[in-house]
Every structure is written in structure tokens, then in C-alpha cells.
Write a protein that holds these residues in place. Structure first.
Motif, PDB file in Angstrom:
ATOM      1  N   GLU A  78       4.662   7.174   1.105  1.00  0.00           N
ATOM      2  CA  GLU A  78       4.666   7.618  -0.291  1.00  0.00           C
ATOM      3  C   GLU A  78       5.466   6.628  -1.133  1.00  0.00           C
ATOM      4  O   GLU A  78       6.319   5.896  -0.606  1.00  0.00           O
ATOM      5  N   SER A 137       3.378  11.666   2.247  1.00  0.00           N
ATOM      6  CA  SER A 137       2.927  10.828   3.365  1.00  0.00           C
ATOM      7  C   SER A 137       4.067   9.887   3.761  1.00  0.00           C
ATOM      8  O   SER A 137       4.994   9.667   2.983  1.00  0.00           O
ATOM      9  N   ASN A 159      -2.904   1.885  -4.213  1.00  0.00           N
ATOM     10  CA  ASN A 159      -3.156   3.042  -3.357  1.00  0.00           C
ATOM     11  C   ASN A 159      -4.601   3.086  -2.852  1.00  0.00           C
ATOM     12  O   ASN A 159      -5.060   4.109  -2.375  1.00  0.00           O
ATOM     13  N   ARG A 160      -5.287   1.970  -2.969  1.00  0.00           N
ATOM     14  CA  ARG A 160      -6.671   1.838  -2.480  1.00  0.00           C
ATOM     15  C   ARG A 160      -6.763   0.538  -1.672  1.00  0.00           C
ATOM     16  O   ARG A 160      -5.969  -0.378  -1.885  1.00  0.00           O
ATOM     17  N   HIS A 193       0.845  -1.193   0.000  1.00  0.00           N
ATOM     18  CA  HIS A 193       0.000   0.000   0.000  1.00  0.00           C
ATOM     19  C   HIS A 193       0.881   1.244   0.000  1.00  0.00           C
ATOM     20  O   HIS A 193       1.795   1.360   0.803  1.00  0.00           O
ATOM     21  N   THR A 194       0.588   2.161  -0.907  1.00  0.00           N
ATOM     22  CA  THR A 194       1.310   3.432  -0.950  1.00  0.00           C
ATOM     23  C   THR A 194       0.321   4.570  -0.745  1.00  0.00           C
ATOM     24  O   THR A 194      -0.840   4.481  -1.135  1.00  0.00           O
ATOM     25  N   GLY A 195       0.815   5.620  -0.137  1.00  0.00           N
ATOM     26  CA  GLY A 195       0.011   6.814   0.080  1.00  0.00           C
ATOM     27  C   GLY A 195       0.449   7.910  -0.867  1.00  0.00           C
ATOM     28  O   GLY A 195       1.337   7.722  -1.708  1.00  0.00           O
TER      29      GLY A 195
END
Length: 180
Positions: free
Chosen positions: A65, A62, A90-91, A56-58
Motif C-alpha cells: 500500500e 495490501s 498502481n497499474r 508499484h503500489t497496491g
């Protein structure tokens, strides 16, 4: 009468990354969940089943990131970036905005074994989406985790999701029962 082709399974590991697993809140039974996931990776490899690992990436700026050391997979996770498919999302839903569904179809995968974290976010969203996309999701009851919240303990979150998802959205199995 036409004989039915056997199901082909793949393993999907969700968000077992440094910044989430080793963050300020400790994942429930984290060491055992990690050991169970590594056992499942070994089972998948022995049969040639594909292994996918989502990170997961923001957004930029962040802590998670893209490119941040916090999005790296756990060093103790037995994923091999040379042979396994590692991808960023990213979701919460691992399918949204990724090539996961196409990759699974290309590999002739029917059943998707789902493990990782966090139970009430990315595990839940991905289990529901997999079923909607025509895959048969298999949730490994003792190979996903979460953290305590002000409202519910992580154990209660995990138990609730195992019970709620089992049947309408997934087939629930244990690590010991899971085969590829």
C-alpha cells in the motif's frame, strides 16, 4: 534538406523495490540485473539523460500500500531522489494514471530505455504502451527480470519477452551496448 535532431533518451527503472525484489520469490539473476541497472544509471548521469524510477503500489491494506516500507526503492539502487524522478503507479503500464508521458515530452525525450521488473507484467505493458504513445522504447535484454512460475522458468519468460517484443515494440540492446 532539414537535418534530423538527435534522439534524446531517458532511463525508466520499473519496480526495483524492496517488497518485490526481496519478496518470497527470488528474481532471476537479481544481483546482476541490479548491477546492470546501476551501470545504466551511471551512463545516463554522465550524459545528463533523465532518470525515472517507478514504484508499484497496491490498494490500502495490501503489503505494498502507499507509504509501506515495501514500496521503497532498493537501498542498493543508485537512484537519487533529489535529482531523479521517482513516482508511484498502481497499474502495470507505467503511463496509465501517471504524469510519465507528460514528463518525458517536457524533457524532449524520444527514446525510453526500459529496465526493471517483472518482465511479463510491468516491463511488457510499459514497452507496448510507450510505442503506442509515440516514444521509441529500448529494452535492455540483461537489465530486466522476473521469477519462476509453475508454468515457466524466469529465464524462459525473459527470453520469450526479449524475442517477442524486439522489433514490433522495442529495440533490444544489452547493457554494454546501451548509450545515452
Amino acid at each position: 534538406m532539414q537535418s534530423r535532431q538527435p534522439q534524446r533518451r531517458a532511463l525508466l527503472i520499473i519496480d526495483m523495490q524492496v517488497g518485490l525484489f526481496n519478496g518470497p520469490d527470488t528474481p532471476y539473476d537479481g544481483a546482476q540485473v541490479l548491477a546492470n541497472i546501476n551501470e545504466l544509471i551511471g551512463k545516463a548521469r554522465r550524459t545528463g539523460a533523465p532518470v525515472f524510477a517507478a514504484r508499484h503500489t497496491g490498494p490500502q491494506g495490501s503489503p505494498i500500500e502507499p507509504g509501506s516500507p515495501l514500496i521503497q526503492l532498493l537501498p542498493d539502487l543508485a537512484v537519487d531522489a533529489m535529482t531523479d524522478a521517482v513516482f508511484d503507479k498502481n497499474r502495470p503500464n507505467c503511463f496509465l494514471g501517471t504524469e510519465l508521458a507528460d514528463s518525458l515530452r517536457e524533457a524532449s525525450v524520444d527514446e525510453l530505455v526500459i529496465v526493471g521488473m517483472k518482465t511479463e507484467y510491468c516491463i511488457d505493458a510499459t514497452c507496448r504502451a510507450a510505442a503506442d504513445l509515440g516514444f521509441q522504447p529500448v529494452l535492455v535484454a540483461d537489465a530486466h527480470t522476473s521469477m519462476d512460475t509453475p508454468v515457466l522458468s524466469a529465464r524462459n519468460i525473459i527470453d520469450h519477452h526479449n524475442r517477442t517484443l524486439n522489433g514490433p515494440f522495442v529495440r533490444l540492446v544489452s547493457t554494454a551496448e546501451c548509450a545515452f
